[in-house]
Design a protein around this motif. Sequence first.
Motif, PDB file in Angstrom:
ATOM      1  N   THR A   1       5.251   2.101  -6.624  1.00 34.18           N
ATOM      2  CA  THR A   1       5.210   0.457  -5.928  1.00 34.18           C
ATOM      3  C   THR A   1       3.667   0.479  -4.764  1.00 34.18           C
ATOM      4  N   GLY A   2       3.099   1.314  -4.687  1.00 37.12           N
ATOM      5  CA  GLY A   2       1.414   0.956  -3.956  1.00 37.12           C
ATOM      6  C   GLY A   2      -0.103   0.605  -5.273  1.00 37.12           C
ATOM      7  N   VAL A   3       0.768   1.996  -5.973  1.00 34.51           N
ATOM      8  CA  VAL A   3      -0.577   1.604  -6.677  1.00 34.51           C
ATOM      9  C   VAL A   3      -0.707   0.666  -7.934  1.00 34.51           C
TER      10      VAL A   3
ATOM     11  N   ASN B   1       0.862  -2.298  -6.908  1.00 36.52           N
ATOM     12  CA  ASN B   1      -0.204  -3.460  -6.018  1.00 36.52           C
ATOM     13  C   ASN B   1      -1.608  -3.380  -6.080  1.00 36.52           C
ATOM     14  N   ILE B   2      -1.818  -2.135  -6.224  1.00 34.93           N
ATOM     15  CA  ILE B   2      -3.457  -2.035  -6.176  1.00 34.93           C
ATOM     16  C   ILE B   2      -3.630  -3.139  -7.234  1.00 34.93           C
TER      17      ILE B   2
ATOM     18  N   LEU C   1       2.657   8.145  -8.215  1.00 33.87           N
ATOM     19  CA  LEU C   1       1.075   7.902  -8.754  1.00 33.87           C
ATOM     20  C   LEU C   1       1.087   7.945  -9.944  1.00 33.87           C
TER      21      LEU C   1
ATOM     22  N   ASN D   1       8.284   3.812  -3.315  1.00 35.73           N
ATOM     23  CA  ASN D   1       6.855   3.182  -2.378  1.00 35.73           C
ATOM     24  C   ASN D   1       5.244   3.601  -3.035  1.00 35.73           C
ATOM     25  N   THR D   2       5.610   5.047  -3.644  1.00 42.42           N
ATOM     26  CA  THR D   2       4.268   5.232  -4.129  1.00 42.42           C
ATOM     27  C   THR D   2       4.258   4.600  -5.327  1.00 42.42           C
TER      28      THR D   2
ATOM     29  N   SER E   1      -2.699   3.145  -2.456  1.00 41.40           N
ATOM     30  CA  SER E   1      -2.109   3.413  -2.574  1.00 41.40           C
ATOM     31  C   SER E   1      -1.068   3.807  -0.596  1.00 41.40           C
TER      32      SER E   1
ATOM     33  N   GLY F   1       2.821   5.230 -11.667  1.00 46.54           N
ATOM     34  CA  GLY F   1       2.307   3.571 -11.238  1.00 46.54           C
ATOM     35  C   GLY F   1       1.006   3.839 -11.676  1.00 46.54           C
TER      36      GLY F   1
ATOM     37  N   LEU G   1       1.690   1.923   1.748  1.00 47.17           N
ATOM     38  CA  LEU G   1       2.939   1.666   0.699  1.00 47.17           C
ATOM     39  C   LEU G   1       3.090   3.973   0.973  1.00 47.17           C
TER      40      LEU G   1
ATOM     41  N   ALA H   1      -6.108   5.596  -7.183  1.00 48.91           N
ATOM     42  CA  ALA H   1      -5.365   5.679  -7.097  1.00 48.91           C
ATOM     43  C   ALA H   1      -4.084   6.316  -5.334  1.00 48.91           C
TER      44      ALA H   1
END
Lengths: 243, 272
Positions: free
Chosen positions: A133-135, A137-138, A73, A130-131, A165, A76, A168, A161
């Motif tokens: 990337t998830g942030v 991608n927000i 997090l 993945n975390t 995320s 990201g 993901l 965040a």
Amino acid sequence: MSAASPVVLILAWELVTRLGYVDTRFFPAPSEILQTAQRLLTDGTLARQVGISVQRVVIGFVIGAVPAILIGLIMGLVPIVRAALRPLVNSTYPIPKSALLPLFLLLFGLGEESKWAIIAVGTFYLVLINTMTGVLNIDPIYFDVAKSVGASSFLKLSVIAFPGSLPLIFAGLKLGMGVSLIVLVYAESVGTTGGIGYLIWNSWEVFQVPRMYLGIMTTAVLGLLAASALESLERLLVPWKQR
Amino acid sequence: MTESERIAIRIRDLTRWFLIKGRPIHALAGIDLDVRAGEFLCIVGPSGCGKTTILRILAGLDRQTTGSIEVVAPRGSAGSDGQPLSSVVFQEQSIFPWMRVRDNVAFGLRARGISRAVRTRIAAEHIRQVGLSEFADAWPHQLSGGMKQRVAIARALANDPHILLMDEPFAALDEQTKLVLQDELLRIWERSRKTVLYVTHSLDEAILLADRVLVMSQRPGRILRILDMPFDRPRTIRRVRSDARYGPLFNEIWELLRHNVARQPLAAEVPA
Ligand SMILES: Nc1ncnc2c1ncn2[C@@H]1O[C@H](COP(=O)(O)OP(=O)(O)O)[C@@H](O)[C@H]1O
Ligand SMILES: [Mg+2]
């Protein structure tokens, strides 16, 4: 419906062994494996080994996943932290986890700690990447909304965040769980007398082939159960996602 | 000084350059503007002329290259009550998919550290005002596009900002939904009389909603003219559209934009 394919496979397997098309020393009939299962279930061996393994996976998984989510997090959210840590992550991620087992055995000895460590490491990278990337991608609009009302950094992390995320993060957790089981069976092959991996390797050593198959199948069932447990948790924690 | 003479937003010689692939792009060229307190000001102009950029600078999401921009809080209230200077309703879908309607609406209040009990009450009031009480516990994916923009408006109003910044909030909606929401916005605004800066590319919408319409030029954006809208309040779409002054005003704004657009080489095919 989803149970149909394994059932067909098992029936076909039973048939070819009964008809003598394969060497039953290497490919015992499912019915024979079932008998072994019955025996090991009644004498409590299977439950004991499964219990040992599950405990190792759960502890190692949590030790790996929790910091991975936090660091992911922050990576990201904060470009400087991301720039600083990304090369480190990218260079250490591809090291095979099996190559780390000797190191962990040196560091932590033959006890539980070395198993937790290797499972944690296997989980860590997948969840972290993945975390992050998830942030990333927000949609930036959500951070604009936060900034326009003067939200604190903590609020951005906890209310934007993290929930943003979660889909993901769960993808990472599911991948990490798979790797955990792979690494576990490997880790239990060395210097231990318990767990599913031990059951498999020990059966191989003493040529108890049906028991070895039982161990392999138990691992598969554990993987299935773990994945569906994570999916249930995801449905609970991500109710806003259209499915 | 009466409240309606007070200046709520003061913009002086505002410019903004962007670097796109190393090339400087002149987005805004010397904007001077005073927005009166309680005024509904619409900004129209060709796309890319810097309308969004003005709002983003006002909201603190972007910075000007030169010039000054100031949101002036009424005397005595500045800072003391924690009332935020501005709230934004964005052009894009901007309500959080992972929050229920009530938490979306309460988000700005939460960011200001207002207690849960108070923000729940304030949010409920604003959700009711936009007619979504039945959907307070719904997730955004269960709402239509129009309902989502209602939530975004409720979220901005729940903050009780000094000024409200709206960036083409209805641009993505179908025609009927847009008509309903425009009437609703008129009704809500006429009750609160907040200072509103409202960006739109629709001349019709600007005339319906605004006290004054600011017409901008092609990039680099400059102010071409500011026109007064003479229609009485409370307004409805039907009354404004059937007013004899509507057509001439529409044509006047269109003439301004058309001539400005026609000067651009790319718009050569626009009929004279
Ligand atoms: N963040 C940005 N980076 C680079 N160029 C930008 C950025 N934001 C806006 N621009 C440019 O500035 C100009 C004005 O943009 P904008 O304010 O979004 O226009 P409008 O809202 O009137 O359509 C456009 O040419 C756009 O390409
Ligand atoms: Mg715009």
